[in-house]
Each structure stands twice: as C-alpha cells, then as structure tokens.
Design a protein around this motif. Structure first.
Motif, short mmCIF file in Angstrom:
data_model
loop_
_atom_site.label_atom_id
_atom_site.label_comp_id
_atom_site.label_asym_id
_atom_site.label_seq_id
_atom_site.Cartn_x
_atom_site.Cartn_y
_atom_site.Cartn_z
N ALA A 35 -50.13 -44.95 69.13
CA ALA A 35 -48.74 -44.58 68.84
C ALA A 35 -48.82 -43.39 67.89
N ASP A 36 -49.20 -42.25 68.44
CA ASP A 36 -49.47 -41.06 67.65
C ASP A 36 -48.30 -40.61 66.78
N PRO A 37 -47.05 -40.65 67.25
CA PRO A 37 -45.95 -40.18 66.40
C PRO A 37 -45.86 -40.93 65.06
N ILE A 38 -46.27 -42.20 65.04
CA ILE A 38 -46.23 -42.95 63.78
C ILE A 38 -47.62 -43.16 63.19
N GLY A 39 -48.65 -42.58 63.81
CA GLY A 39 -50.00 -42.66 63.27
C GLY A 39 -50.61 -44.05 63.32
N LYS A 40 -50.33 -44.80 64.38
CA LYS A 40 -50.86 -46.15 64.54
C LYS A 40 -51.70 -46.27 65.80
N LEU A 41 -52.63 -47.22 65.77
CA LEU A 41 -53.42 -47.58 66.94
C LEU A 41 -53.32 -49.09 67.06
N TYR A 42 -52.80 -49.56 68.20
CA TYR A 42 -52.68 -50.99 68.44
C TYR A 42 -53.85 -51.45 69.30
N LEU A 43 -54.39 -52.63 68.98
CA LEU A 43 -55.56 -53.17 69.68
C LEU A 43 -55.25 -54.54 70.26
N ASP A 58 -65.38 -42.25 66.34
CA ASP A 58 -64.51 -41.08 66.49
C ASP A 58 -63.33 -41.31 67.42
N VAL A 59 -62.71 -42.47 67.31
CA VAL A 59 -61.47 -42.72 68.06
C VAL A 59 -60.39 -41.91 67.36
N ARG A 60 -59.75 -41.02 68.09
CA ARG A 60 -58.78 -40.12 67.47
C ARG A 60 -57.35 -40.61 67.68
N VAL A 61 -56.63 -40.61 66.58
CA VAL A 61 -55.19 -40.87 66.60
C VAL A 61 -54.57 -39.71 65.84
N GLY A 62 -53.97 -38.80 66.59
CA GLY A 62 -53.48 -37.57 65.97
C GLY A 62 -54.67 -36.77 65.46
N LYS A 64 -56.50 -37.82 62.85
CA LYS A 64 -57.38 -38.74 62.13
C LYS A 64 -58.36 -39.39 63.09
N ARG A 65 -59.49 -39.83 62.53
CA ARG A 65 -60.54 -40.48 63.33
C ARG A 65 -60.83 -41.86 62.77
N LEU A 66 -61.21 -42.75 63.67
CA LEU A 66 -61.54 -44.11 63.30
C LEU A 66 -62.85 -44.54 63.95
N ASP A 67 -63.60 -45.39 63.27
CA ASP A 67 -64.75 -46.09 63.84
C ASP A 67 -64.39 -47.56 63.82
N ILE A 68 -64.51 -48.22 64.97
CA ILE A 68 -64.10 -49.62 65.08
C ILE A 68 -65.25 -50.44 65.68
N GLN A 69 -65.52 -51.58 65.08
CA GLN A 69 -66.55 -52.50 65.55
C GLN A 69 -65.87 -53.73 66.14
N PHE A 70 -66.27 -54.14 67.35
CA PHE A 70 -65.75 -55.33 68.02
C PHE A 70 -66.89 -56.32 68.18
N TRP A 71 -66.61 -57.63 68.08
CA TRP A 71 -67.61 -58.65 68.33
C TRP A 71 -66.92 -59.92 68.80
N GLY A 83 -64.76 -47.26 59.72
CA GLY A 83 -64.65 -45.87 59.30
C GLY A 83 -63.24 -45.37 59.50
N GLY A 84 -62.67 -44.75 58.49
CA GLY A 84 -61.29 -44.27 58.59
C GLY A 84 -60.34 -45.21 57.87
N ASP A 85 -59.06 -45.00 58.06
CA ASP A 85 -58.01 -45.74 57.38
C ASP A 85 -57.67 -47.02 58.15
N PRO A 86 -58.04 -48.20 57.63
CA PRO A 86 -57.78 -49.44 58.36
C PRO A 86 -56.29 -49.77 58.49
N THR A 87 -55.43 -49.17 57.67
CA THR A 87 -54.00 -49.46 57.79
C THR A 87 -53.38 -48.81 59.02
N MET A 88 -54.13 -47.91 59.68
CA MET A 88 -53.65 -47.27 60.91
C MET A 88 -53.75 -48.19 62.12
N VAL A 89 -54.52 -49.28 62.00
CA VAL A 89 -54.82 -50.15 63.15
C VAL A 89 -54.14 -51.50 62.97
#
Length: 101
Positions: A35-43, A58-62, A64-71, A83-89
C-alpha cells in the motif's frame, strides 16, 4: 535469438537440456500486498510444509526497503522484519471470496 551485448547461454554447439524440460520453481505464497500511498506492506504468508524458512531482501515499498524473514511453526507461518522499519509491515489476509480464509 541474438541480442547485441548479451551473452548467449549455453554457448552454441554445447549440448544442454531442451528448453521445454527446464522446470520452474514451485510457487510459494508469501502474500505481499503493498500500500505504497500510505507506506505499508501487508503480509499473509503460507510457506509449504517442505520449506521451513524463507528470507526476502530489499523488498521495496516506495523509497524504503525491507528485509523480512519467514519461518514455519507447526501449521503456521511466522515472520519478522530483520531490516528496515518494522512499523511499515502489518498482517492482513489477502484472501478474497466467501470460501477463502
């Protein structure tokens, strides 16, 4: 097909598997919904049983970049921003329709 400035692989004259026998990697549902206009990434991730973990860099939202680990933990898929701002996700279901959860 020849493209100037690009390497042809495999080199002509060397044998290799026919193109139709090349397999594509299986699909993995990570459920990214930017949701680039509000700077969010929903998972809404769901890793398959055979994949215990996955990292995205390097997941890009606008801009900004994020590194996300899934398990996987039993039947659930967990995630953490490493990596990056966790409040964006934020978690949000990406499924739609009456039969999907």
């Amino acid at each position: 097909m020849y493209h100037p400035g690009r390497t042809i692989w495999p080199p002509i004259g060397q044998s290799g598997p026919p193109l139709k026998s090349v397999t594509t990697p299986p699909r993995i549902r990570v459920g990214l919904k930017p949701a680039d206009p509000i700077g969010k990434l929903y998972l809404d991730p769901k890793l398959p049983d055979w994949m215990p973990e996955l990292g995205l860099k390097d997941v890009r939202v606008g801009r900004k970049r994020l590194d996300i680990q899934f398990w996987r933990e039993k039947e659930s898929t967990c995630w953490k921003v490493v990596g990056g701002d966790p409040t964006m996700v934020a978690p949000r279901t990406c499924a739609t329709g009456p039969r999907l959860a």
